[in-house]
Motif scaffolding. Structure first.
Motif, mmCIF file in Angstrom:
data_model
loop_
_atom_site.group_PDB
_atom_site.id
_atom_site.type_symbol
_atom_site.label_atom_id
_atom_site.label_comp_id
_atom_site.label_asym_id
_atom_site.label_seq_id
_atom_site.Cartn_x
_atom_site.Cartn_y
_atom_site.Cartn_z
ATOM 1 N N GLU A 142 0.823 -1.169 -0.023
ATOM 2 C CA GLU A 142 0.005 -0.044 0.047
ATOM 3 C C GLU A 142 0.978 1.319 -0.086
ATOM 4 O O GLU A 142 0.190 2.494 -0.012
ATOM 5 C CB GLU A 142 -0.765 0.103 1.154
ATOM 6 N N PHE A 143 1.870 1.053 0.052
ATOM 7 C CA PHE A 143 3.084 2.123 0.185
ATOM 8 C C PHE A 143 3.551 2.816 -1.514
ATOM 9 O O PHE A 143 3.258 1.847 -2.242
ATOM 10 C CB PHE A 143 4.189 2.047 0.692
ATOM 11 N N ASP A 144 3.852 4.008 -1.553
ATOM 12 C CA ASP A 144 4.600 4.487 -2.712
ATOM 13 C C ASP A 144 6.064 4.312 -2.417
ATOM 14 O O ASP A 144 6.429 4.619 -1.399
ATOM 15 C CB ASP A 144 4.086 6.011 -2.872
ATOM 16 N N THR A 145 6.747 3.844 -3.446
ATOM 17 C CA THR A 145 8.119 3.541 -3.332
ATOM 18 C C THR A 145 9.084 4.310 -4.262
ATOM 19 O O THR A 145 8.860 4.419 -5.364
ATOM 20 C CB THR A 145 8.311 1.911 -3.429
ATOM 21 N N VAL A 146 9.977 4.492 -3.792
ATOM 22 C CA VAL A 146 11.251 5.196 -4.920
ATOM 23 C C VAL A 146 12.564 4.188 -4.551
ATOM 24 O O VAL A 146 13.198 4.281 -3.576
ATOM 25 C CB VAL A 146 11.823 6.709 -4.159
ATOM 26 N N PRO A 147 13.039 3.574 -5.526
ATOM 27 C CA PRO A 147 14.129 2.696 -5.372
ATOM 28 C C PRO A 147 15.268 3.448 -5.466
ATOM 29 O O PRO A 147 15.508 4.661 -5.996
ATOM 30 C CB PRO A 147 14.045 1.702 -6.891
ATOM 31 N N LEU A 148 16.351 2.935 -4.753
ATOM 32 C CA LEU A 148 17.299 3.772 -4.603
ATOM 33 C C LEU A 148 18.638 2.797 -5.008
ATOM 34 O O LEU A 148 19.272 3.473 -6.006
ATOM 35 C CB LEU A 148 17.735 3.900 -3.027
ATOM 36 N N ILE A 149 19.028 1.933 -4.498
ATOM 37 C CA ILE A 149 20.198 0.751 -5.049
ATOM 38 C C ILE A 149 19.790 -0.453 -5.065
ATOM 39 O O ILE A 149 19.115 -0.893 -4.126
ATOM 40 C CB ILE A 149 21.377 1.161 -4.155
ATOM 41 N N LYS A 150 20.755 -1.411 -5.759
ATOM 42 C CA LYS A 150 20.712 -2.846 -5.816
ATOM 43 C C LYS A 150 21.824 -3.031 -4.833
ATOM 44 O O LYS A 150 23.076 -2.946 -5.397
ATOM 45 C CB LYS A 150 20.713 -3.235 -7.025
ATOM 46 N N ASP A 151 21.850 -3.406 -3.861
ATOM 47 C CA ASP A 151 22.720 -3.994 -2.753
ATOM 48 C C ASP A 151 23.381 -5.331 -3.157
ATOM 49 O O ASP A 151 22.521 -6.385 -2.472
ATOM 50 C CB ASP A 151 22.328 -3.665 -1.306
ATOM 51 N N ARG A 152 24.455 -5.400 -3.385
ATOM 52 C CA ARG A 152 24.932 -6.796 -3.739
ATOM 53 C C ARG A 152 25.144 -7.636 -2.373
ATOM 54 O O ARG A 152 25.675 -7.169 -1.605
ATOM 55 C CB ARG A 152 26.410 -6.752 -4.450
ATOM 56 N N LEU A 221 35.030 -16.833 13.918
ATOM 57 C CA LEU A 221 33.956 -17.924 14.362
ATOM 58 C C LEU A 221 33.569 -18.649 13.138
ATOM 59 O O LEU A 221 32.807 -19.739 13.231
ATOM 60 C CB LEU A 221 33.007 -17.485 15.447
ATOM 61 N N GLY A 222 33.657 -18.131 12.104
ATOM 62 C CA GLY A 222 33.380 -18.337 10.764
ATOM 63 C C GLY A 222 33.041 -17.539 9.718
ATOM 64 O O GLY A 222 33.455 -16.150 10.099
ATOM 65 N N ILE A 223 32.439 -17.699 8.706
ATOM 66 C CA ILE A 223 32.270 -16.814 7.559
ATOM 67 C C ILE A 223 30.883 -16.491 7.593
ATOM 68 O O ILE A 223 29.928 -17.149 8.124
ATOM 69 C CB ILE A 223 32.936 -17.334 6.206
ATOM 70 N N THR A 224 30.558 -15.540 6.621
ATOM 71 C CA THR A 224 28.910 -15.096 6.342
ATOM 72 C C THR A 224 28.798 -14.652 5.263
ATOM 73 O O THR A 224 29.688 -14.042 4.507
ATOM 74 C CB THR A 224 28.385 -14.370 7.428
ATOM 75 N N ILE A 225 27.653 -14.517 4.550
ATOM 76 C CA ILE A 225 27.180 -13.709 3.354
ATOM 77 C C ILE A 225 26.105 -12.615 3.940
ATOM 78 O O ILE A 225 25.207 -13.084 4.534
ATOM 79 C CB ILE A 225 26.511 -14.644 2.264
ATOM 80 N N GLY A 226 26.170 -11.642 3.251
ATOM 81 C CA GLY A 226 25.193 -10.353 3.620
ATOM 82 C C GLY A 226 25.428 -9.424 2.581
ATOM 83 O O GLY A 226 26.300 -9.526 1.676
ATOM 84 N N PRO A 227 24.748 -8.292 2.851
ATOM 85 C CA PRO A 227 24.564 -7.145 1.985
ATOM 86 C C PRO A 227 26.018 -6.325 1.918
ATOM 87 O O PRO A 227 26.148 -6.003 3.089
ATOM 88 C CB PRO A 227 23.530 -6.212 2.397
ATOM 89 N N GLU A 228 26.442 -5.946 0.813
ATOM 90 C CA GLU A 228 27.777 -5.149 0.840
ATOM 91 C C GLU A 228 27.493 -3.636 1.636
ATOM 92 O O GLU A 228 28.562 -3.373 2.268
ATOM 93 C CB GLU A 228 28.035 -4.855 -0.575
ATOM 94 N N LEU A 229 26.400 -3.185 1.452
ATOM 95 C CA LEU A 229 26.094 -1.890 2.237
ATOM 96 C C LEU A 229 26.338 -2.003 3.802
ATOM 97 O O LEU A 229 26.607 -1.078 4.287
ATOM 98 C CB LEU A 229 24.760 -1.457 2.075
#
Length: 289
Positions: A142-152, A221-229
């Motif tokens: 129901e919101f209006d949206t303005v896309p900003l970035i694609k975060d790898r 303690l380990g590795i992880t995967i996540g957003p670059e930002l």
């Protein structure tokens, strides 16, 4: 009651007696009690008090819009924009937008609310904020949206890990590494990467808090995967690109662009233009009038 009135008075820059009188006058005018005073539990809203809050917020938002429209017609800018944001957006996206906005509109004030993705959505629905940084907005929202970035999505590891000298990381290189699985909003992106690679990670920990994940990676303690930002702002850990590509979409959202105040519309327009070039090929343009 006195303690609550004192806190409210300080926040509103009013005297304590003025706040108490305002509440009493409102209760008398409406013929209902709005507050419950309890020595142990403190001050709370009555049932009717809770029901009136959304309407009061809407009235205040409308008054803010009216004041901004009047100021705009007299060429004297005024007003406040309330923004909900999460940690990585606060540090990496918000400063750029504030600089660009205040170059043109130095008299507009800002109030910031930092929280989780879920809290930001709740703040938008309840009218606590005007604009929110959000991730992965559904098409039927129901919101209006303005896309900003694609975060790898990137892989993060300890500063002395064997991945340090690799240019890119293959998912099969991750398969036998102790893995810290995030359980927050971007977990689906991580799981999608493993699904595409047709492998199962060696999950040693499952963690929700982003800062805790970064600290665990830092301790080896380990590795992880996540957003670059998010991960590029963490100290003493390294990040590298994955061969497989996956992104999360970060956007600015408000309840209704057409009904937004002049200041909010201008902020969204500046945000759209600030990230337009990088998103030209990735997003359908959003028109803000």
């Amino acid at each position: 009651m006195l303690h609550a009135a004192h806190k409210a008075a300080k926040r509103l820059n009013m005297t304590q007696s003025a706040v108490s009188h305002a509440i009493s006058s409102l209760e008398t005018e409406w013929g209902v009690s709005l507050l419950i005073c309890d020595r142990k539990k403190g001050i709370s809203l009555t049932e009717i008090g809770q029901k009136t809050i959304p309407h009061i917020k809407e009235v205040l938002n409308r008054m803010e819009t009216i004041n901004q429209e009047i100021s705009l017609s007299t060429n004297i800018e005024t007003g406040t924009i309330r923004i909900g944001t999460f940690a990585s957006a606060s540090s990496c996206l918000l400063p750029k937008l504030l600089v660009k906005f205040q170059e043109k509109h130095p008299n507009i004030k800002f109030t910031f609310y930092e929280g989780t993705y879920e809290e930001i959505t709740e703040w938008l629905l309840s009218g606590i904020i005007d604009i929110g940084f959000v991730v992965e907005v559904e098409s039927n929202t129901e919101f209006d949206t303005v896309p900003l970035i694609k975060d790898r999505m990137v892989v993060s590891f300890h500063a002395e890990h064997k991945f340090l000298h690799k240019d890119t990381i293959d998912m099969h290189d991750i398969e036998k590494e102790p893995f810290i699985m995030p359980t927050g909003m971007y977990q689906s992106h991580v799981e999608e990467l493993f699904k595409q690679a047709q492998i199962k990670p060696f999950i040693r920990f499952e963690v929700h808090d982003c800062n805790t994940i970064a600290n665990m990676v830092q301790e080896g303690l380990g590795i992880t995967i996540g957003p670059e930002l998010l991960l590029k702002t963490q100290q003493n850990i390294k990040i590298e690109n994955l061969i497989l590509l996956n992104y999360r979409e970060v956007s600015l959202t408000c309840s209704s662009i057409s009904e937004a105040s002049p200041a909010v519309k201008e902020f969204l327009k500046i945000a759209e233009n600030a990230f337009h070039d990088s998103n030209k090929s990735s997003y359908e343009e959003v028109s803000i009038k």
